[in-house]
Scaffold this active site. Structure first.
Site, short mmCIF file in Angstrom:
data_model
loop_
_atom_site.label_atom_id
_atom_site.label_comp_id
_atom_site.label_asym_id
_atom_site.label_seq_id
_atom_site.Cartn_x
_atom_site.Cartn_y
_atom_site.Cartn_z
N CYS A 23 -4.18 0.69 -2.39
CA CYS A 23 -4.05 -0.53 -1.59
C CYS A 23 -3.00 -1.47 -2.20
CB CYS A 23 -5.38 -1.28 -1.53
SG CYS A 23 -6.66 -0.46 -0.58
N CYS A 42 -10.91 -3.14 -3.81
CA CYS A 42 -9.97 -4.15 -4.32
C CYS A 42 -10.71 -5.41 -4.79
CB CYS A 42 -8.92 -4.49 -3.28
SG CYS A 42 -7.72 -3.15 -3.06
N ASN A 82 0.83 -1.20 0.00
CA ASN A 82 0.00 0.00 0.00
C ASN A 82 0.88 1.26 0.00
OD1 ASN A 82 0.62 -0.84 2.66
ND2 ASN A 82 -1.17 0.18 3.54
N ILE A 83 0.40 2.24 -0.73
CA ILE A 83 1.14 3.50 -0.90
C ILE A 83 0.19 4.63 -0.53
CG2 ILE A 83 2.39 4.97 -2.52
CD1 ILE A 83 2.87 2.41 -4.22
N GLU A 84 0.44 5.23 0.64
CA GLU A 84 -0.47 6.27 1.14
C GLU A 84 -0.07 7.64 0.59
OE1 GLU A 84 -0.67 5.69 5.40
OE2 GLU A 84 -2.01 3.96 5.10
N GLU A 94 -3.24 -4.65 -2.88
CA GLU A 94 -3.79 -5.54 -3.90
C GLU A 94 -3.83 -4.84 -5.25
OE1 GLU A 94 -4.94 -4.69 -0.95
OE2 GLU A 94 -6.40 -6.12 -0.18
N CYS A 124 -10.32 -4.76 0.86
CA CYS A 124 -11.40 -3.77 0.90
C CYS A 124 -12.34 -4.00 -0.29
CB CYS A 124 -10.84 -2.35 0.90
SG CYS A 124 -10.34 -1.74 -0.72
#
Ligand code: THU
Length: 137
Positions: free
Chosen positions: A53, A93, A42-44, A55, A90
């Site tokens: 996310c 995804c 995940n890359i915020e 996935e 989620c």
């Protein structure tokens, strides 16, 4: 490919998660039908909404490489990078999986370790999903 190897691939990249806001690390390992594996984390983002996310990171990498057929995805994660429980995908995804994967055969493997995991079909986690065939009337 056996499940242990796929789970190991996800656990290995978990420290790469870019999570300065939630500190909740997630990693995925996506198995293509040709045997290739694409990992994702995940890359915020400071603006929150652009967060990607794990996935979807994996799917984006794979589809960019021309992959269209997928057998399974491993997902793992936890607060501060510690896997304490199963990390379910989620809703967004699940919908992205529905775009590319057969609901009856695509496997979603939630892993706590190489030995401890739960396995579901996409249909189990996204019953009666809306997919590409719904637009091809
Ligand atoms: N996250 C994922 O990477 N995958 C999921 O399916 C659930 C949520 C991430 C998004 C965000 O960076 C963090 O977990 C907390 O929501």
């Amino acid at each position: 490919m056996d499940r242990r190897t796929l789970i190991r691939a996800a656990i290995e990249v978990l420290p790469r998660a870019y999570v300065p806001y939630s500190h909740f690390h997630v990693a995925a390992a996506l198995l293509c039908s040709d045997g290739m594996v694409y990992t994702g984390i995940n890359i915020e983002n400071a603006a929150y909404t652009p967060t990607v996310c794990a996935e979807r990171s994996a799917f984006i990498r794979a589809v960019n490489e021309g992959q269209r057929n997928f057998d399974a995805i491993v997902i793992c994660g936890g607060q501060d990078g510690v896997i304490a429980d199963y990390c379910p995908p989620c809703g967004v995804c699940r919908q992205v999986m529905r775009e590319f994967c057969d609901p009856d055969s695509f496997r979603i493997i939630l892993a706590r370790s190489e030995e401890e995991y739960k396995e579901f079909t996409l249909k189990e986690l996204l019953p009666m999903g809306f997919g590409p065939e719904n637009l091809h009337v």
